[in-house]
Write a protein that holds these residues in place. Structure first.
Motif, PDB file in Angstrom:
ATOM      1  N   ASP A 139      68.462 -57.254 -46.852  1.00  0.00           N
ATOM      2  CA  ASP A 139      67.688 -56.020 -46.892  1.00  0.00           C
ATOM      3  C   ASP A 139      68.653 -54.840 -46.821  1.00  0.00           C
ATOM      4  OD1 ASP A 139      65.745 -54.142 -46.887  1.00  0.00           O
ATOM      5  OD2 ASP A 139      64.975 -54.571 -44.882  1.00  0.00           O
ATOM      6  N   PRO A 194      68.908 -51.503 -48.874  1.00  0.00           N
ATOM      7  CA  PRO A 194      68.290 -50.703 -49.935  1.00  0.00           C
ATOM      8  C   PRO A 194      69.229 -49.755 -50.660  1.00  0.00           C
ATOM      9  CG  PRO A 194      67.686 -49.851 -47.777  1.00  0.00           C
ATOM     10  CD  PRO A 194      68.423 -51.134 -47.537  1.00  0.00           C
ATOM     11  N   GLU A 239      63.798 -52.347 -56.809  1.00  0.00           N
ATOM     12  CA  GLU A 239      63.941 -51.139 -56.005  1.00  0.00           C
ATOM     13  C   GLU A 239      65.106 -50.285 -56.492  1.00  0.00           C
ATOM     14  OE1 GLU A 239      62.105 -52.561 -51.704  1.00  0.00           O
ATOM     15  OE2 GLU A 239      64.206 -52.968 -52.155  1.00  0.00           O
ATOM     16  N   PRO A 256      62.986 -47.691 -51.952  1.00  0.00           N
ATOM     17  CA  PRO A 256      62.521 -48.979 -51.442  1.00  0.00           C
ATOM     18  C   PRO A 256      61.011 -49.114 -51.544  1.00  0.00           C
ATOM     19  CG  PRO A 256      63.006 -47.498 -49.620  1.00  0.00           C
ATOM     20  CD  PRO A 256      63.443 -46.790 -50.876  1.00  0.00           C
ATOM     21  N   GLN A 265      57.339 -49.900 -50.163  1.00  0.00           N
ATOM     22  CA  GLN A 265      56.707 -49.639 -48.865  1.00  0.00           C
ATOM     23  C   GLN A 265      55.215 -49.912 -48.988  1.00  0.00           C
ATOM     24  OE1 GLN A 265      58.584 -48.698 -46.289  1.00  0.00           O
ATOM     25  NE2 GLN A 265      60.439 -47.865 -47.250  1.00  0.00           N
ATOM     26  N   PHE A 297      54.036 -54.447 -53.733  1.00  0.00           N
ATOM     27  CA  PHE A 297      55.237 -54.216 -52.918  1.00  0.00           C
ATOM     28  C   PHE A 297      56.430 -54.983 -53.486  1.00  0.00           C
ATOM     29  CE2 PHE A 297      57.913 -56.042 -49.552  1.00  0.00           C
ATOM     30  CZ  PHE A 297      58.515 -54.885 -49.076  1.00  0.00           C
ATOM     31  N   ILE A 331      54.227 -58.464 -45.011  1.00  0.00           N
ATOM     32  CA  ILE A 331      55.245 -57.507 -45.463  1.00  0.00           C
ATOM     33  C   ILE A 331      56.426 -57.551 -44.497  1.00  0.00           C
ATOM     34  CG2 ILE A 331      55.659 -55.104 -46.112  1.00  0.00           C
ATOM     35  CD1 ILE A 331      53.429 -56.508 -47.705  1.00  0.00           C
ATOM     36  N   ARG A 343      58.743 -52.203 -43.370  1.00  0.00           N
ATOM     37  CA  ARG A 343      58.219 -51.776 -44.675  1.00  0.00           C
ATOM     38  C   ARG A 343      56.697 -51.576 -44.637  1.00  0.00           C
ATOM     39  NH1 ARG A 343      61.601 -52.463 -49.034  1.00  0.00           N
ATOM     40  NH2 ARG A 343      63.766 -52.720 -48.370  1.00  0.00           N
ATOM     41  N   CYS A 354      61.810 -42.397 -42.778  1.00  0.00           N
ATOM     42  CA  CYS A 354      61.920 -43.799 -43.202  1.00  0.00           C
ATOM     43  C   CYS A 354      62.862 -43.973 -44.385  1.00  0.00           C
ATOM     44  CB  CYS A 354      60.534 -44.349 -43.563  1.00  0.00           C
ATOM     45  SG  CYS A 354      59.376 -44.371 -42.190  1.00  0.00           S
TER      46      CYS A 354
END
Length: 627
Positions: free
Chosen positions: A174, A176, A447, A453, A455, A523, A548, A552, A623
């Motif tokens: 993960d 981004p 992404e 990213p 969400q 997503f 999820i 996120r 975020c």
């Protein structure tokens, strides 16, 4: 004339041994004129004594005599410099595998990670290990520096091959925001200024890239958390509570709740060096005074009454083991979390994580530098947050009760048995005679193409509270900025996907289950998914959250009283419900379970839609979304 305060960027550098981390930082210090003349002279003398023709700038970082003698870094070395626009705190972490634990220390508060790769040697074990740690510690941005390009003839082919190889590995993490920059730290190519030696590279130099990075999103500015460090009583007329605002912001007059006692009061003053502030924000060390004379002690935490952290005696965590002696389950340790100390026992090791392959293997203990998922039980409740939601209150250390040495650094995942560690929650059993296939194009690739990213924003609240109005306005703004969105609205879904369902508790749950699966599909396609559903049952909302990855899913409670919603009644439903024409109407004849700890609560009774939308956008910027 007042000068604008400079922002601070915290950077951690890592990589394998001899990749050139110290040389890179030394070069940045030298070219930004951030070293004293006597320091430079000392480095020159050491370089001459070794018979080196060029000044070894790496020596500026090797602070220990053992490091200077061996030409390696074995401790985390911190250096500070500034440019006309920004201040920097650089942490140089050792590359040797036995010092992996030091990487955890250096990256725990970083805004950006610089990972070096030797262009001659390519992707090594430590290159993968440190990328995993960067992902685990939620460092929001990573810059992969392909160093020593001068020793491969500044080859574009070598650079592009290493970029492709490394991207293939980090697809599983993960991460981004990743940038690749080719440099020669020894010569200074692409470190501070763009180099003419690589005309095929069209991006910025390393320092130019760092200068442009935002920093505010790395701090949680939404959830107010104030661990009390000490109680100040200089005289009988003053009682103040000193500490550092771990996250969020607070103003005089706002209500607060004292944990663990749960006594409520209001902020009287926010003081910084005896100066009264209109607002205290995350990162500031302040003194708070309360309007009421309540019992508050060191280790307590002040929070907002409607924005509570977890309060638990048992949670799941990821541990990075730092002790020479292996972890002992059932053995008493001292857990330090903010200003609070509490006795703790690791009751279970779920698995260890092989940071080279990212595989999880069964384990009963963790050895030095080992990383794994565990269950921790405490002697008394702790107010905390999941690390992915709040880095400041989601981390802790374990201290050996006998030696008083740090045994482990930990990242809180959530209360035991409710949250998964590094992967989405397990899905329900599939239909028979079907086989799960991985996504054709990974979410990370989508992404990167989208530039943001994925969400999921889940708007919950009573009918008429303003969920759809806010979500529609937000989606229009995101769409106008070129971001990929999808709005799933309750009424639209009821006319299509869920037209066969009624409004019994069972049908309501099935409605949300279906919507959750659709939201997950969008997503995984890299979209920002906005879901507007009453979703009255907390269990149903938690089920969608489990689909999820952590961090996120954002539960947004659009909070309005029944009286306000009845007065608005945009579709005339409340009037029908009050006449008995609509059975099982939420808020009138059917229950609504308010979220206990949503990511964001928007009270819409007396606030304009424009002001609420501004709150939403501010939260999303925290975020990491560029809006």
């Amino acid at each position: 004339m007042e000068t604008q305060e400079k922002s601070i960027l915290r950077v951690v550098t890592s990589g394998s041994v001899d990749d050139g981390k110290s040389t890179l930082i030394g070069r940045m210090l030298y070219e930004t004129r951030s070293i004293f003349e006597d320091q430079l002279e000392a480095v020159k003398r050491t370089s001459e004594r070794r018979g080196q023709q060029e000044v070894d700038l790496a020596l500026l970082l090797d602070g220990l005599s053992a490091e200077r003698e061996q030409g390696i870094t074995i401790d985390v070395a911190y250096r500070y410099f500034e440019t006309p626009t920004r201040k920097y705190i650089l942490a140089d972490c050792p590359g040797h595998v036995q010092y992996t634990r030091n990487m955890v220390t250096g990256a725990s508060s970083a805004d950006c990670a610089i990972l070096l790769i030797d262009a001659r040697n390519g992707i090594l074990t430590q290159s993968r290990r440190h990328a995993f740690l960067v992902s685990l510690l939620r460092v929001p941005r990573m810059v992969v520096v392909i160093n020593k390009m001068d020793q491969v003839g500044f080859s574009r082919e070598v650079f592009e091959r290493l970029v492709a190889e490394y991207r293939a590995f980090v697809e599983r993490l993960d991460l981004p925001d990743i940038t690749f920059i080719p440099v020669s730290a020894l010569r200074g190519d692409n470190v501070v200024m763009r180099s003419a030696a690589m005309p095929w590279y069209g991006g910025p130099s390393l320092l130019q890239h760092l200068e442009a990075l935002p920093t505010t999103h790395t701090r949680n500015l939404v959830d107010f958390r104030f661990p009390v460090q000490s109680v100040l009583r200089p005289n009988q007329d003053f009682r103040g509570y000193a500490g550092r605002i771990a996250s969020g912001a607070i103003r005089p007059g706002e209500p607060v709740l004292v944990l663990p006692s749960r006594v409520e009061s209001r902020i009287k003053e926010v003081l910084l060096a005896e100066k009264s502030l209109e607002e205290g924000i995350a990162g500031q060390s302040v003194v708070l005074t309360l309007e009421d004379n309540v019992d508050v002690s060191r280790g307590d935490m002040l929070v907002r009454p409607h924005n509570l952290p977890l309060q638990t005696k048992r949670f799941e965590a990821v541990l990075s083991w730092m002790g020479e002696a292996p972890l002992e389950t059932g053995c008493a340790y001292l857990l330090r979390h903010g200003t609070r100390n509490v006795k703790a026992v690791v009751t279970r090791v779920y698995h260890a994580i092989d940071v080279d392959t990212l595989r999880r293997t069964p384990a009963e203990t963790l050895d030095l530098n080992g990383i794994g998922k565990v269950e921790v039980e405490l002697a008394s409740p702790l107010a905390c947050d999941p690390f992915k939601a709040n880095r400041a209150t989601g981390s802790f250390i374990l201290v050996d009760a006998m030696t008083h040495c740090t045994a482990a650094a930990g990242l809180i995942l959530g209360t035991a048995g409710t949250l998964e560690s590094l992967e989405p929650a397990a899905l329900p059993e599939a239909s028979p005679n079907t086989v799960w296939s991985p996504w054709n194009i990974p979410r990370g690739a989508r992404e990167r193409q989208a530039g943001h990213p994925g969400q999921v924003l889940w708007f919950t609240g009573l009918s008429g509270s303003g969920k759809s109005t806010l979500a529609r306005a937000l989606e229009r703004r995101l769409f106008e900025r070129g971001q990929r969105t999808m709005l799933l609205d309750g009424d639209q879904v009821r006319h299509g996907l869920c037209r066969d369902l009624g409004f019994s508790p069972e049908d309501r749950s099935e409605n949300i289950r279906r919507v959750g699966e659709v939201a997950r599909l969008f997503f995984e396609a890299g979209h920002i998914v906005l879901c507007t559903f009453i979703s009255p049952y907390a269990e149903d909302r938690d089920t969608v959250r489990g689909l999820i990855p952590q961090g996120r899913f954002h539960e947004v409670h659009v909070d309005a009283s029944v009286e306000t919603c009845t007065r608005r009644d945009p579709n005339g439903l409340y009037a029908k419900a009050l006449r008995g024409e609509i059975p099982q109407f939420t808020g009138i004849s059917a229950p609504y379970e308010q979220p206990g700890s949503p990511e964001l609560r928007l009270e819409t009774d007396n606030v304009t839609p424009e002001a609420l939308l501004a709150q939403l956008e501010a939260y999303l910027r925290c975020c990491g979304l560029k809006i």
